[in-house]
Design a protein around this motif. Structure first.
Motif, PDB file in Angstrom:
ATOM      1  N   ASP A 141      -6.142 -67.317 132.005  1.00 55.08           N
ATOM      2  CA  ASP A 141      -6.087 -67.053 133.449  1.00 55.08           C
ATOM      3  C   ASP A 141      -4.755 -67.503 134.059  1.00 55.08           C
ATOM      4  O   ASP A 141      -4.701 -67.881 135.235  1.00 55.08           O
ATOM      5  CB  ASP A 141      -7.255 -67.754 134.158  1.00 55.08           C
ATOM      6  N   PHE A 142      -3.676 -67.451 133.273  1.00 55.52           N
ATOM      7  CA  PHE A 142      -2.389 -67.976 133.759  1.00 55.52           C
ATOM      8  C   PHE A 142      -1.882 -67.228 134.991  1.00 55.52           C
ATOM      9  O   PHE A 142      -1.186 -67.808 135.822  1.00 55.52           O
ATOM     10  CB  PHE A 142      -1.335 -67.935 132.642  1.00 55.52           C
ATOM     11  N   LYS A 143      -2.238 -65.960 135.131  1.00 57.14           N
ATOM     12  CA  LYS A 143      -1.765 -65.209 136.292  1.00 57.14           C
ATOM     13  C   LYS A 143      -2.355 -65.752 137.587  1.00 57.14           C
ATOM     14  O   LYS A 143      -1.723 -65.687 138.645  1.00 57.14           O
ATOM     15  CB  LYS A 143      -2.110 -63.726 136.137  1.00 57.14           C
ATOM     16  N   GLN A 144      -3.564 -66.281 137.503  1.00 53.43           N
ATOM     17  CA  GLN A 144      -4.217 -66.847 138.686  1.00 53.43           C
ATOM     18  C   GLN A 144      -3.946 -68.349 138.835  1.00 53.43           C
ATOM     19  O   GLN A 144      -3.716 -68.846 139.938  1.00 53.43           O
ATOM     20  CB  GLN A 144      -5.745 -66.631 138.621  1.00 53.43           C
ATOM     21  N   ASN A 145      -3.941 -69.076 137.714  1.00 54.71           N
ATOM     22  CA  ASN A 145      -3.924 -70.534 137.787  1.00 54.71           C
ATOM     23  C   ASN A 145      -2.730 -71.207 137.123  1.00 54.71           C
ATOM     24  O   ASN A 145      -2.653 -72.433 137.089  1.00 54.71           O
ATOM     25  CB  ASN A 145      -5.230 -71.087 137.192  1.00 54.71           C
ATOM     26  N   GLY A 146      -1.806 -70.402 136.596  1.00 59.16           N
ATOM     27  CA  GLY A 146      -0.567 -70.983 136.097  1.00 59.16           C
ATOM     28  C   GLY A 146      -0.612 -71.419 134.639  1.00 59.16           C
ATOM     29  O   GLY A 146      -1.653 -71.425 133.990  1.00 59.16           O
ATOM     30  N   HIS A 147       0.576 -71.782 134.130  1.00 56.54           N
ATOM     31  CA  HIS A 147       0.710 -72.209 132.741  1.00 56.54           C
ATOM     32  C   HIS A 147       0.426 -73.710 132.623  1.00 56.54           C
ATOM     33  O   HIS A 147       0.155 -74.390 133.616  1.00 56.54           O
ATOM     34  CB  HIS A 147       2.117 -71.883 132.233  1.00 56.54           C
ATOM     35  N   ILE A 148       0.515 -74.215 131.385  1.00 56.83           N
ATOM     36  CA  ILE A 148       0.393 -75.653 131.119  1.00 56.83           C
ATOM     37  C   ILE A 148       1.706 -76.105 130.491  1.00 56.83           C
ATOM     38  O   ILE A 148       2.099 -75.623 129.422  1.00 56.83           O
ATOM     39  CB  ILE A 148      -0.789 -75.958 130.182  1.00 56.83           C
ATOM     40  N   VAL A 149       2.393 -77.026 131.145  1.00 60.55           N
ATOM     41  CA  VAL A 149       3.732 -77.430 130.722  1.00 60.55           C
ATOM     42  C   VAL A 149       3.642 -78.555 129.691  1.00 60.55           C
ATOM     43  O   VAL A 149       2.665 -79.319 129.640  1.00 60.55           O
ATOM     44  CB  VAL A 149       4.558 -77.854 131.963  1.00 60.55           C
ATOM     45  N   ASP A 150       4.685 -78.658 128.839  1.00 62.83           N
ATOM     46  CA  ASP A 150       4.667 -79.660 127.771  1.00 62.83           C
ATOM     47  C   ASP A 150       4.572 -81.088 128.297  1.00 62.83           C
ATOM     48  O   ASP A 150       3.952 -81.952 127.667  1.00 62.83           O
ATOM     49  CB  ASP A 150       5.873 -79.498 126.835  1.00 62.83           C
ATOM     50  N   ASP A 151       5.163 -81.361 129.448  1.00 57.44           N
ATOM     51  CA  ASP A 151       5.049 -82.706 130.035  1.00 57.44           C
ATOM     52  C   ASP A 151       3.592 -83.098 130.233  1.00 57.44           C
ATOM     53  O   ASP A 151       3.195 -84.235 129.960  1.00 57.44           O
ATOM     54  CB  ASP A 151       5.773 -82.760 131.390  1.00 57.44           C
ATOM     55  N   LEU A 152       2.777 -82.167 130.716  1.00 53.70           N
ATOM     56  CA  LEU A 152       1.355 -82.448 130.963  1.00 53.70           C
ATOM     57  C   LEU A 152       0.607 -82.620 129.647  1.00 53.70           C
ATOM     58  O   LEU A 152      -0.236 -83.523 129.517  1.00 53.70           O
ATOM     59  CB  LEU A 152       0.730 -81.330 131.795  1.00 53.70           C
ATOM     60  N   MET A 153       0.893 -81.770 128.657  1.00 55.58           N
ATOM     61  CA  MET A 153       0.219 -81.908 127.365  1.00 55.58           C
ATOM     62  C   MET A 153       0.531 -83.260 126.730  1.00 55.58           C
ATOM     63  O   MET A 153      -0.356 -83.899 126.142  1.00 55.58           O
ATOM     64  CB  MET A 153       0.624 -80.758 126.438  1.00 55.58           C
ATOM     65  N   HIS A 154       1.782 -83.701 126.853  1.00 58.80           N
ATOM     66  CA  HIS A 154       2.154 -85.019 126.333  1.00 58.80           C
ATOM     67  C   HIS A 154       1.414 -86.121 127.095  1.00 58.80           C
ATOM     68  O   HIS A 154       0.897 -87.068 126.490  1.00 58.80           O
ATOM     69  CB  HIS A 154       3.664 -85.217 126.459  1.00 58.80           C
ATOM     70  N   GLN A 155       1.349 -85.985 128.416  1.00 65.93           N
ATOM     71  CA  GLN A 155       0.682 -86.982 129.246  1.00 65.93           C
ATOM     72  C   GLN A 155      -0.791 -87.110 128.866  1.00 65.93           C
ATOM     73  O   GLN A 155      -1.343 -88.222 128.806  1.00 65.93           O
ATOM     74  CB  GLN A 155       0.809 -86.578 130.719  1.00 65.93           C
ATOM     75  N   ILE A 156      -1.444 -85.980 128.587  1.00 65.60           N
ATOM     76  CA  ILE A 156      -2.875 -85.994 128.294  1.00 65.60           C
ATOM     77  C   ILE A 156      -3.159 -86.412 126.855  1.00 65.60           C
ATOM     78  O   ILE A 156      -4.018 -87.258 126.601  1.00 65.60           O
ATOM     79  CB  ILE A 156      -3.497 -84.602 128.549  1.00 65.60           C
ATOM     80  N   MET A 157      -2.426 -85.829 125.890  1.00 59.82           N
ATOM     81  CA  MET A 157      -2.831 -85.971 124.494  1.00 59.82           C
ATOM     82  C   MET A 157      -2.059 -87.015 123.698  1.00 59.82           C
ATOM     83  O   MET A 157      -2.529 -87.439 122.639  1.00 59.82           O
ATOM     84  CB  MET A 157      -2.717 -84.612 123.783  1.00 59.82           C
ATOM     85  N   VAL A 158      -0.880 -87.425 124.154  1.00 62.05           N
ATOM     86  CA  VAL A 158      -0.086 -88.383 123.385  1.00 62.05           C
ATOM     87  C   VAL A 158      -0.110 -89.767 124.008  1.00 62.05           C
ATOM     88  O   VAL A 158      -0.371 -90.768 123.335  1.00 62.05           O
ATOM     89  CB  VAL A 158       1.374 -87.895 123.235  1.00 62.05           C
ATOM     90  N   LYS A 159       0.148 -89.828 125.297  1.00 65.39           N
ATOM     91  CA  LYS A 159       0.324 -91.126 125.966  1.00 65.39           C
ATOM     92  C   LYS A 159      -0.878 -92.063 125.822  1.00 65.39           C
ATOM     93  O   LYS A 159      -0.695 -93.271 125.653  1.00 65.39           O
ATOM     94  CB  LYS A 159       0.647 -90.905 127.445  1.00 65.39           C
ATOM     95  N   PRO A 160      -2.142 -91.567 125.879  1.00 64.20           N
ATOM     96  CA  PRO A 160      -3.271 -92.495 125.811  1.00 64.20           C
ATOM     97  C   PRO A 160      -3.577 -93.024 124.413  1.00 64.20           C
ATOM     98  O   PRO A 160      -4.388 -93.947 124.282  1.00 64.20           O
ATOM     99  CB  PRO A 160      -4.457 -91.637 126.299  1.00 64.20           C
TER     100      PRO A 160
END
Length: 328
Positions: A141-160
């Motif tokens: 649904d990227f056309k409606q709600n946008g992409h997911i940027v690498d900064d966010l993926m790192h924040q969610i999956m690596v940092k914790p």
């Protein structure tokens, strides 16, 4: 096999309490709990429809269960042919599933993330990218709600993640070389890649000239700006910033289908639509399950080079010994 003790590296420093410390990380033994998230998006009915991504997700799920001891009940599948709306690869569902993957993570756990779908780039806003662009993935649904940027993926999956917890990520998507923002990237010789200012400058000049001769003035200007960034050392500044902010004591590894500047093929192998990178990963380990990280990177390159221009990349959240055995 990876060593069991903490691995220290880099210069020592004093913390706020005047204690001498040194950066460290810990390899995972991958003998704790195992969880996986597999995402395959074909984008049915959209102009950018793909063919092999759902196959990739299902093939990787079976491969993990058959070869690495994962259980189907511990693997979340997000595909755009799912009957359950919660399993559709929407932006919200992908973010929620990423959070589920790392929840309760502990040392020696083994987490696995696989994404097959469209990837792209957007302007870097925090200075951690040498080429000035963040990498992104595109939910259904990227056309409606946008992409997911690498900064966010790192924040969610690596940092914790705690020290000693493994996350293995595979990105079978375009422009995915640094899609998880891991700051240590390795060559096929097993050595850390460093910014090559001369090579970058040459590439920028060549691209600028080609764009100009083809009448693409905008492309020529963009490449010229890349040359300016290279001349001012922005790649080195970005790498220094990335290592200062993206290094982790956890054991995070990413295999990506191509360099940040390349595309990844939606291919056909053995009569089935598939992503070239997903196919190569399973083929390489099926041929030889006992490979070091360096050997596996070379195996992936060898499998793909006869038919595809893309060059798989290996990156990590810490400096690593690429001669140890790949496990997950």
């Amino acid at each position: 096999m990876p060593p069991t003790t903490q691995q220290h590296y880099g210069p020592q420093f004093q913390n706020a309490q005047h204690q001498v410390q040194q950066p460290y990380f810990q390899y995972s033994q991958c003998n704790g709990k195992k969880k996986a998230l597999c995402i395959g998006i074909n984008y049915f009915g959209q102009a950018s429809e793909l063919r092999g991504c759902i196959n990739d997700a299902r093939n990787i799920q079976r491969f993990l269960c058959s070869n690495f001891g994962y259980r189907t009940e511990d693997i979340v599948m997000l595909t755009d042919d799912a009957q359950n709306p919660r399993q559709h690869p929407t932006r919200e569902n992908i973010v929620n599933a990423m959070q589920w993957l790392v929840r309760g993570a502990a040392p020696n756990d083994s987490l696995f993330f696989h994404y097959s779908g469209h990837g792209g780039q957007t302007k870097d806003l925090d200075g951690d990218e040498g080429d000035g662009h963040d990498e992104v993935i595109y939910p259904v649904d990227f056309k409606q709600n946008g992409h997911i940027v690498d900064d966010l993926m790192h924040q969610i999956m690596v940092k914790p993640l705690p020290a000693g917890c493994r996350l293995t990520a595979i990105f079978d998507s375009c422009h995915s070389g640094s899609a998880l923002d891991l700051p240590y990237i390795y060559s096929t010789e097993g050595k850390l890649k460093e910014p090559n200012l001369a090579a970058e400058a040459g590439t920028s000049l060549k691209t600028a000239f080609t764009s100009y001769t083809q009448g693409d003035i905008g492309g020529a200007l963009k490449s010229a700006m890349g040359l300016v960034k290279t001349a001012t050392g922005s790649s080195q500044k970005a790498e220094k910033y990335a290592r200062a902010t993206r290094t982790s004591p956890a054991d995070v590894i990413s295999w990506s289908g191509c360099k940040d500047s390349q595309t990844s093929a939606d291919a056909t192998e053995a009569g089935q639509a598939t992503g070239a990178m997903s196919y190569a990963f399973m083929a390489a380990l099926s041929q030889n399950a006992q490979q070091s990280y360096q050997q596996l990177l070379n195996s992936l390159r060898d499998i793909l080079k006869s038919k595809y221009s893309q060059k798989p990349q290996l990156s990590s959240s810490h400096p690593m010994d690429t001669n140890i055995k790949f496990i997950c």
